[in-house]
Motif scaffolding. Structure first.
Motif, PDB file in Angstrom:
ATOM      1  N   ASN A  31      38.071  32.535  34.048  1.00  0.00           N
ATOM      2  CA  ASN A  31      37.998  32.937  35.441  1.00  0.00           C
ATOM      3  C   ASN A  31      39.368  33.432  35.916  1.00  0.00           C
ATOM      4  OD1 ASN A  31      36.931  33.280  38.009  1.00  0.00           O
ATOM      5  ND2 ASN A  31      36.986  31.106  38.539  1.00  0.00           N
ATOM      6  N   ASN A  32      39.382  34.080  37.058  1.00  0.00           N
ATOM      7  CA  ASN A  32      40.649  34.432  37.674  1.00  0.00           C
ATOM      8  C   ASN A  32      41.400  33.188  38.140  1.00  0.00           C
ATOM      9  OD1 ASN A  32      40.798  37.252  37.451  1.00  0.00           O
ATOM     10  ND2 ASN A  32      39.408  37.544  39.185  1.00  0.00           N
TER      11      ASN A  32
ATOM     12  N   VAL B  18      39.675  36.889  42.851  1.00  0.00           N
ATOM     13  CA  VAL B  18      38.595  35.983  43.229  1.00  0.00           C
ATOM     14  C   VAL B  18      37.796  35.530  42.008  1.00  0.00           C
ATOM     15  CG1 VAL B  18      38.446  37.182  45.447  1.00  0.00           C
ATOM     16  CG2 VAL B  18      36.864  37.789  43.598  1.00  0.00           C
ATOM     17  N   ASN B  19      36.861  34.646  42.269  1.00  0.00           N
ATOM     18  CA  ASN B  19      36.026  34.104  41.198  1.00  0.00           C
ATOM     19  C   ASN B  19      35.213  35.192  40.484  1.00  0.00           C
ATOM     20  OD1 ASN B  19      36.272  31.057  41.537  1.00  0.00           O
ATOM     21  ND2 ASN B  19      35.891  31.768  43.627  1.00  0.00           N
ATOM     22  N   ILE B  20      35.233  35.131  39.185  1.00  0.00           N
ATOM     23  CA  ILE B  20      34.451  36.076  38.376  1.00  0.00           C
ATOM     24  C   ILE B  20      33.126  35.408  38.017  1.00  0.00           C
ATOM     25  CG2 ILE B  20      34.441  37.497  36.295  1.00  0.00           C
ATOM     26  CD1 ILE B  20      37.467  37.123  36.135  1.00  0.00           C
ATOM     27  N   GLN B 200      39.929  43.225  41.190  1.00  0.00           N
ATOM     28  CA  GLN B 200      40.030  41.761  41.305  1.00  0.00           C
ATOM     29  C   GLN B 200      39.665  41.251  42.699  1.00  0.00           C
ATOM     30  OE1 GLN B 200      42.498  43.799  41.670  1.00  0.00           O
ATOM     31  NE2 GLN B 200      44.211  42.916  42.769  1.00  0.00           N
ATOM     32  N   SER B 204      34.997  41.247  42.036  1.00  0.00           N
ATOM     33  CA  SER B 204      35.002  39.989  41.275  1.00  0.00           C
ATOM     34  C   SER B 204      35.233  40.171  39.782  1.00  0.00           C
ATOM     35  CB  SER B 204      33.691  39.223  41.513  1.00  0.00           C
ATOM     36  OG  SER B 204      33.523  38.959  42.884  1.00  0.00           O
ATOM     37  N   LEU B 205      36.163  41.028  39.465  1.00  0.00           N
ATOM     38  CA  LEU B 205      36.589  41.246  38.081  1.00  0.00           C
ATOM     39  C   LEU B 205      38.037  40.778  37.934  1.00  0.00           C
ATOM     40  CD1 LEU B 205      35.220  44.877  37.734  1.00  0.00           C
ATOM     41  CD2 LEU B 205      34.615  43.015  36.196  1.00  0.00           C
ATOM     42  N   ASN B 353      32.329  36.878  44.496  1.00  0.00           N
ATOM     43  CA  ASN B 353      31.147  36.180  44.028  1.00  0.00           C
ATOM     44  C   ASN B 353      31.225  34.697  44.362  1.00  0.00           C
ATOM     45  OD1 ASN B 353      29.424  34.861  41.641  1.00  0.00           O
ATOM     46  ND2 ASN B 353      28.662  36.882  42.208  1.00  0.00           N
TER      47      ASN B 353
ATOM     48  N   GLY C   8      27.528  33.410  43.149  1.00  0.00           N
ATOM     49  CA  GLY C   8      28.418  32.256  43.043  1.00  0.00           C
ATOM     50  C   GLY C   8      28.008  31.341  41.912  1.00  0.00           C
TER      51      GLY C   8
END
Lengths: 401, 401, 401, 401
Positions: A31-32, B18-20, B200, B204-205, B353, C8
Motif C-alpha cells: 500500500n501507499n 492514498v490507500n491503494i 497517487q 489511488s495508485l 479508495n 475501500g
C-alpha cells in the motif's frame, strides 16, 4: 486482463526494462505510505548512501528523481549548463541521437561527433577538439557509456585521460543508462561529473526513478547554470536533503522499498560479481552469434558491450520479423533494430537480474527463430558455443556452497 | 526491513498518497515487460480513452507522463505558454504557492491574487482584471481546484463564467491534483484548457503518473508556446500517438496495469458514486470536527473540500504534536499543517479508495489524540455526529444487493 | 473477478480467518520452490524452533501439518488414543460440539460434559469424574481453550490443578484454535499434552497449516495409540525430522515463508505485548457492548474471551440480519451466531494482527447497523466507552518511539 | 530472508511443485476473507463446475480438500472401502510404493502387483486376477496414472477394458497427481471411480488443495464404506454442498482465488492445447536424453511420460551429485532419484505452466552439469535435438496471432 498471456514465463531479453527479481517484486507489493513520516526519510538516507556504491563514488551527490532516463538526461544538462553553451556530443546510435536531439532543443550549442553506427565514439576527434580549444569554449563532453541501440561500449577512461592531458575543464556528462550496475563504471576514478541511469535497467526495478549523480564540480556548476528548470532542479533536492526530509515532491514509496531490496541483492551478490556475471553473459552471447555465422553490429572487440548484443542479419532477412516471431511463437521479447539499423539488427539484452540458463533458453529460441525466417543456422550451435565457455566459468552461488 | 512496523494496518489519512485498493496492488504485482510489444500499445489505447472519463471530457487529449504532480504542473505550463507571458494565479495555500513559485521560475509574468489561507480564490479580483484587460495581456488563469493545504475547493464554474462574460481568450489551467476523480470536475463543461492530477491521489495508485489533459485550444497553443521543454513536451507524445506506439520513452508497465485496474474499479463503482462517496466522507468529517468544538480552516461552507479537511487547533496546542502522536501511538497517518498554518492545523485526507468505517476509525483515533494533547474533547462525540449522518446516507454496495 | 468488490478495505472481524499483515502477504507472494533443496529444511528448522515459543513450551514437539483446525483435532486424537478409549469432553458451543462429533466418529467413548452455551466448561463435574475414576479409565480430557462460538475462555490452569490434585494420568488435549498466540497460553506450565491451532487464526496467515504440539507424554502415548492414521501420523514427521528433511509430503512453501514472517513480527512485537493487545481489544469491545445496553453471550466475567465477543441481541432482532447488513452496506464482516445461538448472537472477532483504530471503525459500524435493524442504540456510545479505556492504555509503538 | 537467493530466476524442474503463472500469483496476493460471506460460495460453485473439466467428467462429484496428494489418497480410499477389503495395487516406483504403504496402514488387504522400476503396471497379472475373481473379492483397483519417480505412464484405457471384459465391479481408483491437467486423462470415458490430483502439480498452484473426484458409483460406495474418516469424509462436504455454503471447515481463500485464475488460464489456452504442450515438452526432453547418449529410466515407449523424465546415469556417476550441482551452480532444481533408483537417475519435471524456452534453458544446464560430473556429453547436442523437433511443432500463441 493481461492482454497477451502465453503459457509459461515471458523471456524478457530487451535491453530494458529488464527482469525484476522476486524479492524486489515482493518488496514493492504494498500500500501507499505517508512519505513525510519518519520512516521514509530514514530509508531514503540509506538509499542515498548505498546508491553511491553503484556509481563507485564517495564524493558524488545522488538524486533519485521520479522520472525516466530521458528526464535524467534533462536533469544532468539543465543543472550544469546554460543555453548557448558549447558541448561536444557523440552520435553513435539511436540513444545518443535522442540525447543530442534533447541537447539541441534545450538550446545548447552542440558540437556533434558522428561515428558509423556500430563504432564507438571517435575520441581522436575529441582529442583534436580539446587540443584546439585554448579558450575552453567547450563546457561539457556528453557521452553514452553504452549505446543500447548498437551494443557499443565507449572507453570513458580514455575520455578522462584526454581531458586531463589537455588540462581541459569541460564537464564530463555520462549516460550510463545501460551500463551502470552492469558494466565496469567508476565515477570518481574517471572524473565523471554527472552520471545517470534509470531504475528499469541494470538495477532491475520498474521504470520510475532516474538516478543522477553529481560530482562536487557539477554541483558547483549548477550554481551558475542558467538553464530553466524546476521539476529537475537539484537545488530543490539539496534544500530538502538539508532539512532531512529529502523529498521536494512525492516519491513512489513502492519504488523506494524496491530500490532498497535491489541494493540489498547487489550487496549480497557483490557489485564486482554482478559485473563479472554481465561479462560472462555478454561473452557467451557473442560466442553464440559467432557460431551462428552472424556478425555483431559492434565493429571492434574493444567496443563489445556486455549488456546488449546487436546482431546483424543477412540482407535477405528482415530483423523485425525475428522480433515479431520471437514474441508470437516463443514468448521471447527481443529488441528491435532502431532507426538506421531498423530491419538490419535485432538485439539481445543481457543485463540486469539474469542468469546463464535464462540466457541459454533465449539463445536456443533465437536459433529456432533464425531457422523460422530462413537463415540456415545449425540448431544447437550457438548454445553449444555458449555452454562450452560458461561451463568453465560459472562460479558456485556463494550462499549455496 | 519495513522500518516502522506497527501491529495492524496503517491508517492512511494524509491527503495523498492514498490507500491503494487490493485489486490494484495485485494488478501491479508483476515483472517488467517489453513496452514495445503489441500488448502495451493495445492497453495504452484503452487507458487514454478511459482516462478522459475521469476528466469528463470528450474533446481533450490526455497525456500520462512518468512524473509527479509537480511535473504535471510544469507540463501544463511549458506546453501552452511562452516566457514572459502574463498569467493570473491565485495564492490560497501551500500548493498554490508552490505552483506560483514554479511559474515564476519558468519566467512567466505572474499576477498573483492572494487570499487569506482558509479562503478560496478571490474571483472578484479576477473579474476586475479580466474586465480591464482589453488587450488580452492575460494569457492564462492558473488555479488549483482544491487547495490541499487548507481544504479549500474553488468554484471553477464561476471562473469559466467570468471568462465567458468578458469574452476573454485566456487559457484556463487547473490543478486538479486533489480533486479529479473525487470532486465534481467537468473539463468540457467548464472549458478547462489544461487539467491535471497525479496517480497517487484520488486515482489511488502509487506515485508515478502525472495525468495531464489538454483541450483542443491548449493543443493549438502548444504549437506556438516558446517555453523550453523536452521531457514534458506534448509533441513527442502526439508523434507516438500517431505511430500507434504511444510512448516516447519507457513507461512503468506496472503503473499502466495498475491504472487499468483503477479505472475498472471506478467504472464498476460509477464515477458519480465515487464523487458522492467523497461528498459523504467530507460531510461526515466536518460534522465530527464541529462536534469536537473545533474549527475548520476553511472559512466558508462554499469552499468546503470533500477530499481534505484542515482542522484548526486551539492556540495552546501544537498540531504537529497531534500528527506525531497519531503515528507513534495509533498507527494513524495525518497531514501536517504546512507553512503559514504549520502548528495550527492538522489535516485529515479523505480521498481515494476509502470507505466509511475506515474514516470512523480515523475519527475515533483523532478524538483520543486530541485528549492526549490536552484538548477537552468529549470522546465519541465526533464519531456520533458522523455516524448519525452516515447511517442515513450510506448506500448498499451495488454488487452485494 | 473479485466477485464482491466494495470501495475501500473490507473490515474483517470474523473470529477467523483474520487479517494478514502486509509483510506476511509479501512474504508469501512467490513462485513455488523445490522443498527438497537445502533451503526449505534450513528454514523449517527455524520454524519448528520458533513455533514452540507461541505454545510456550520448551519440551514439546511441534508438527506443522498441511491441514485445517479440523485436521489438527484429528491429528491430536488419533496419535494419542485408541478406539474405545474413554475421554471427557466439554460441550459449551458449536466448536466443542464439532470436536465431540469428531471424537465420536473416531470411535472414542466420549463422556460429554455439557454446559449452557455462554458458560465455560463445568470443572466441578470434571473434579467429580476424576475423583471417582480410581482405575484411570479416563484416557484424556479434551477441552477448547476458547470456544469461538460463544466467546468463552476456559480456565486451563484449573484443569491442570484438578488432574494434579487427583494424580490422574489422563492426557490433556487442548484446542487452542482461537486462543494460542492471542490469549495467555502456557503449554509446559499447565501440563498440556497436545495443543493445537490453525494458521488462519491469531497467527494471521491464510488457512493451511494445522499446528499441533505434543508433550513428551503425548509422544510416548503415540507409540501405543491404535487409532488408524496415515496422513495425520506424527511418526512420519518424526522420521523425516531425524533425516533432517522434515517433510513426509509436500508442504506449501508459501505458507512456510509466511509463517517465518509472521513469527518474526510476533518476536518484534513481543508475544506478551501481542497478548496484552488482545486483552485491550477484548476489554474495549466489551465496554462498547455494555454501553450499547446489550448483553455478552458469555455469562460470567471469568470466561470473557479476549479474541471474540458474542453479542446477544434483543429477541425482536435477528442477528443474522445484522451480519448480512454489515457486509452489504458497510463492507464489514462479522461472525454469525451458530447452531443454538443462531439468530440470537452476532460475533465480533478481535484476534490476530489488528489494532485499536481498526476495532473502533468496526464498533462504529456495528452501532449504525444496530440502528438500521431497529435497536435504539445511542450512536457513538460504544465507541466512546471503548475510547475512554483505550486512550488510557494504548502503548507507544516501540519501533516509533 | 530468502535463505538461498541466487541471481536470476530459479529454474524449477522438479516434477512438482511446479512454476506458478504470474496471473495466479497475483490472484492469491490478498488478505483473508470471511468464507461464509455470499462471495466465497458463489465462487466455489464455479470452481466445482470447472474442476470437472480437468477430470473430463460430467457425472463426477469433485471435492477440493485442504490437504496434499497424500491426503487425497487417504480420502479416495477411506470413503470408498472398508478395512479388510481386498484391493489390487501396482508397485512400480516410489509413489505407488507410498500409496501401497498407506493402503496397508489403513488395513486394506492389498494385493500388490510389482513391476521392475521403469516398467508400467503389469496388466497381464491384473487380467489373470480379474479372470479368476469370480466372487468379486477384489473391491478396488488402485493405480497411479503416472509414476513420478520413474516417469512411467500407465495405460488406464486398458485397465478399464479389462474390468469391462471380465464384467468386474471393482472400483477403479486413480492417482492422477502428476498426470491430470497435463496428460490425456478421461474420467468418464475410462470409467474411473475416484481420480485425484494435487494443486501443486499440473494445475500450477501452491500446495494445499487435494482435488478428488468421485463417480456416482464411488459416491454410492461411500455410503457403506466403513473406514473411519472425519476430516477426509466426503459426506461432510456433500452436506454443505446441499446447504449451498460448500465448506465444512475453513478453506484457504487465497487458493480458491488462485484456482479460479488457474482454471481461467487453462480455459484460455484450451485443455487439449495444454496436453499437447506437455506432449511436446516430453518428447523434446526425451530427444535430448537420447542425443546425450543416456537412457530413459522408462523401459518402453508405451510408458513414456510427458510430465517427467527420469534419466539413467552411467554407473560411475552419482545422480545425486547432478541434482546438488544443478542447484548450487546453475540455480536449477532437478528431481532426485528416489529409493531403488537413488543415485541412479535424476529427474526432469516438465509439467505445469512451462514453455519451450524454459525447458531448453534447463536442458542446456543439464548438459553443462553432465560435463561437470565427468560424463562426456557433446555440449549443445541435447538442445539441438530438442530444437529440431520443437521448431517444427511449436504453435503460434493464439492470443498473439
Amino acid at each position: 486482463m493481461d492482454y497477451v498471456y502465453g503459457p509459461g514465463r515471458n523471456h524478457l531479453f530487451v535491453p530494458g526494462p529488464v527482469n525484476i527479481p522476486e524479492p524486489v517484486i515482493r518488496a514493492m507489493n504494498r500500500n501507499n505510505e505517508d512519505y513525510r513520516s519518519p520512516a521514509i526519510p530514514a530509508m531514503t538516507k540509506t538509499l542515498l548512501e548505498d546508491v553511491k556504491m553503484i556509481f563507485k563514488t564517495t564524493t558524488g551527490t545522488p538524486f533519485m528523481i521520479p522520472t525516466t532516463g530521458t528526464g535524467a538526461w534533462e536533469s544532468a544538462l539543465t543543472n550544469t549548463l546554460s543555453p548557448g553553451d558549447r558541448i561536444v556530443s557523440f552520435l553513435i546510435g539511436q540513444f545518443s541521437l535522442l540525447w543530442i536531439d534533447q541537447q539541441q532543443r534545450l538550446n545548447f550549442n552542440v558540437d556533434v561527433v558522428e561515428s558509423e553506427w556500430g563504432q564507438g565514439a571517435n575520441l581522436e576527434i575529441l582529442a583534436e577538439k580539446l587540443a584546439s580549444d585554448h579558450t575552453h569554449t567547450i563546457k561539457a563532453i556528453c557521452i553514452v557509456h553504452n549505446e543500447t541501440a548498437t551494443g557499443v561500449t565507449n572507453n570513458l577512461a580514455t575520455v578522462r585521460k584526454l581531458l586531463d592531458h589537455y588540462r581541459h575543464p569541460a564537464l564530463l556528462l555520462v549516460d550510463g543508462v545501460s551500463s551502470i550496475c552492469a558494466l565496469d563504471f567508476r565515477m570518481d576514478e574517471w572524473g565523471v561529473d554527472v552520471a545517470l541511469t534509470g531504475s528499469q535497467k541494470a538495477l532491475s526495478l520498474p521504470t520510475g526513478i532516474g538516478l543522477v549523480c553529481a560530482s562536487p564540480k557539477a554541483l558547483e556548476a549548477s550554481k551558475s547554470a542558467k538553464s530553466v528548470r524546476v521539476f529537475f532542479d537539484w537545488n530543490d533536492y539539496l534544500k530538502f536533503y538539508k532539512l532531512g526530509t529529502f523529498w521536494p515532491y512525492t516519491p513512489s514509496v513502492q519504488l523506494l522499498y524496491g530500490l532498497r531490496a535491489a541494493l540489498d541483492l547487489i550487496v549480497e551478490e557483490g557489485l564486482d560479481n554482478v559485473i563479472a556475471r554481465h561479462s560472462r553473459l555478454g561473452k557467451a552471447t557473442r560466442l553464440a552469434v559467432e557460431a551462428w555465422g552472424l556478425k555483431n553490429c559492434t565493429q571492434k572487440e574493444e567496443w563489445y558491450s556486455d549488456t546488449v548484443t546487436a546482431v546483424l542479419v543477412p540482407p535477405y532477412i528482415d530483423s523485425t520479423e525475428i522480433v515479431r516471431r520471437a514474441w508470437k511463437r516463443y514468448n521471447l521479447s527481443l529488441g528491435l533494430g532502431l532507426n538506421k539499423v531498423a530491419g538490419k539488427v535485432f538485439r539481445i539484452g543481457h543485463l540486469g537480474n539474469l542468469n546463464e540458463l535464462q540466457l541459454l533458453g533465449c539463445l536456443a529460441g533465437v536459433e529456432m527463430i533464425l531457422k523460422d525466417v530462413g537463415y540456415p543456422v545449425k540448431l544447437g550451435s550457438g548454445v553449444a558455443a555458449a555452454c562450452a565457455y560458461l561451463q568453465n566459468t560459472i562460479p558456485m552461488i556463494p550462499s549455496r556452497i
